[in-house]
Design a protein around this motif. Structure first.
Motif, PDB file in Angstrom:
ATOM      1  N   ASP A  90       9.661  11.507   6.951  1.00  0.00           N
ATOM      2  CA  ASP A  90       9.922  10.377   6.070  1.00  0.00           C
ATOM      3  C   ASP A  90       8.616   9.931   5.422  1.00  0.00           C
ATOM      4  OD1 ASP A  90      12.668  10.192   6.785  1.00  0.00           O
ATOM      5  OD2 ASP A  90      12.081   9.172   8.655  1.00  0.00           O
ATOM      6  N   SER A  91       8.730   9.414   4.219  1.00  0.00           N
ATOM      7  CA  SER A  91       7.506   8.981   3.553  1.00  0.00           C
ATOM      8  C   SER A  91       6.969   7.671   4.130  1.00  0.00           C
ATOM      9  CB  SER A  91       7.757   8.802   2.045  1.00  0.00           C
ATOM     10  OG  SER A  91       8.768   7.838   1.840  1.00  0.00           O
ATOM     11  N   SER A  92       7.888   6.797   4.616  1.00  0.00           N
ATOM     12  CA  SER A  92       7.435   5.516   5.192  1.00  0.00           C
ATOM     13  C   SER A  92       8.436   5.057   6.243  1.00  0.00           C
ATOM     14  CB  SER A  92       7.265   4.451   4.108  1.00  0.00           C
ATOM     15  OG  SER A  92       8.509   4.167   3.493  1.00  0.00           O
ATOM     16  N   LYS A  93       7.943   4.307   7.192  1.00  0.00           N
ATOM     17  CA  LYS A  93       8.758   3.694   8.228  1.00  0.00           C
ATOM     18  C   LYS A  93       8.175   2.310   8.515  1.00  0.00           C
ATOM     19  CE  LYS A  93      11.572   5.303  10.604  1.00  0.00           C
ATOM     20  NZ  LYS A  93      13.048   5.287  10.581  1.00  0.00           N
ATOM     21  N   SER A  94       9.058   1.441   9.061  1.00  0.00           N
ATOM     22  CA  SER A  94       8.583   0.094   9.386  1.00  0.00           C
ATOM     23  C   SER A  94       9.289  -0.382  10.641  1.00  0.00           C
ATOM     24  CB  SER A  94       8.842  -0.877   8.235  1.00  0.00           C
ATOM     25  OG  SER A  94      10.228  -1.023   7.996  1.00  0.00           O
TER      26      SER A  94
END
Length: 478
Positions: free
Chosen positions: A5-9
């Motif tokens: 994934d390009s980003s996670k939070s």
């Protein structure tokens, strides 16, 4: 290739997964090692390693919080195509870019990267500045409540919801760990109007709304008002009193009464905040009465000017104890009887009027007999009236209009005192005639049909009338 994934939070204290897959290996290659690294400020730090020969290794400070999700990675003959890791109990310091690197033979190294963002939910709190707010006479502004959103990432916004007029101040503080604390104060001028007013603080954090409320407890000195004097104290009025009402927080503990420029009347009984005047009102009750109320905040007073009149100005329900109440039922009965009498009188007058109109002279029209027809026709001749008796005597009380007029046959050559009548107009005044379709008379080129009643002879005891009728002398003189 390595798929990520390009980003996670995630939020502080919660869990997040960082996915890493090795796909499209054609022809299949040998994976010799997989390495997870934290990349922050241009520096790489190893987090976890999976090696087919050496097994799995998680390095400090992640050892207790990071693990490989797929159990096959930890087997003796590991499957390394899925090397997703799981972060538990996220920390703000975990925020960074993470690299997943595959070492293969003979293809070499393949890698990809994901950006991890860590959020921190703020701790929201609303408090009163002091448990009890005191309103002073100088009416100075003061902070009555504070709303705070602490250690949030990203920072929150604060709004106030209240009917109380005031001002809000805002302050932001950035903490070393990257969070932000937002603080807002609500400033008002404390008074009795602000007591028991509700203040609501609304904190908006990302898409969440957090609300908290307080109710102000404002202490103030008494506001005094004397009630009971209605401006209508008159001599001999019974049961009058004055009450000292005070709005205060906390409640009034002491009431004191006095009369300016005078002394308290002898017939006064004081009970708490009320003056009871025993007996009837006299002129001695007039004066200026002052009530002073005291609580722990202070003392305030109110006054009322009492004057006594001889008679009531505006009667009140209490006045009925002295002044008899009018008998409304008797008035209603009298009004009804008066109305009946008035209607009876009106009916009598109407009957007399109609009776007088029905009677031409002192006789009754019902006794008259029509004896002439008017013979209205342009072609025919006019029938003559029968001769009328001359030298008739009239009663002294008769009107001229009741006297019959003498009418000649031709309308020409009247004696003195006789009235001149127009022949055509006279025709119209003559009695009715009847027309019989069965009989007709020929008058030149016009033919009319008439039916006349036979003309009776006028006896000596009959009197001719102006409308062509006759009436007996007996009826005439009645």
């Amino acid at each position: 290739m390595v798929q990520m994934d390009s980003s996670k939070s995630g939020f502080v204290g919660e869990q997040v997964e960082l996915r890493c897959l090795f796909i499209n290996s054609k022809p299949p290659v040998k994976i010799s090692q997989v390495t997870w690294q934290k990349f922050l400020n241009g520096t790489k730090q190893n987090v976890a390693i999976a090696n087919p020969a050496l097994g799995v290794s998680v390095l400090p400070p992640f050892k207790e919080r990071v693990s490989f999700k797929n159990p096959a990675v930890r087997q003796r003959a590991p499957s390394l195509e899925d090397t997703t890791i799981v972060f538990n109990n996220l920390r703000l310091s975990d925020e960074a870019a993470y690299i997943c690197e595959y070492t293969t033979f003979p293809a070499g190294n393949r890698e990809n990267m994901v950006n991890l963002t860590v959020f921190a939910r703020p701790v929201t709190r609303m408090t009163l500045t002091t448990p009890t707010i005191v309103a002073r006479g100088q009416r100075r502004k003061m902070t009555v409540a504070t709303c705070q959103s602490a250690n949030g990432k990203p920072p929150s916004t604060i709004q106030w919801e209240t009917k109380l007029k005031g001002e809000a101040t805002f302050q932001e503080t950035r903490n070393p760990n990257g969070t932000v604390t937002v603080r807002s104060n609500y400033v008002v001028v404390p008074s009795r109007e602000t007591h028991k007013q509700k203040l609501t603080c609304i904190v908006t954090y990302r898409s969440e709304r957090i609300t908290d409320s307080v109710v102000l407890n404002v202490q103030y000195e008494p506001e005094v008002k004397i009630e009971g004097f209605d401006g209508n104290w008159y001599l001999n009025r019974p049961d009058v009193k004055l009450t000292c009402n005070a709005d205060a927080n906390p409640p009034v503990t002491v009431y004191q009464w006095k009369v300016l420029n005078g002394s308290m009347p002898n017939n006064v009984e004081i009970k708490n905040n009320t003056l009871f005047f025993k007996g009837l009102v006299t002129y001695d009750l007039a004066g200026t009465y002052v009530c002073e109320a005291t609580n722990i905040i202070g003392s305030r007073s109110g006054r009322v000017e009492v004057n006594v009149t001889e008679f009531p100005n505006n009667p009140t329900p209490d006045d009925r104890l002295i002044t008899p109440e009018p008998n409304t039922s008797g008035a209603a009965i009298g009004g009804a009887v008066g109305g009946v009498v008035l209607l009876a009188a009106a009916g009598t007058l109407l009957a007399v009027f109609l009776r007088r109109r029905q009677r031409t002279f002192k006789g009754d029209y019902s006794t008259k007999k029509h004896v002439f027809g008017n013979g209205y026709s342009k072609a025919g001749g006019l029938p003559a009236h029968p001769p009328m008796p001359k030298n008739l005597q009239y009663p002294d009380d008769s009107d001229d209009e009741k006297k019959p007029a003498q009418i000649g046959g031709t309308g020409v050559g009247f004696e003195a005192g006789e009235r001149d009548f127009d022949a055509d107009a006279e025709d119209l005044k003559r009695p009715y005639f009847t027309v019989d379709e069965g009989e007709s008379r020929d008058y030149g080129d016009r033919t009319l049909s008439f039916q006349y009643d036979p003309e009776p002879e006028i006896a000596d005891d009959m009197v001719s009338q102006t409308d062509g009728s006759v009436i007996s002398k007996k009826e005439w003189y009645v």
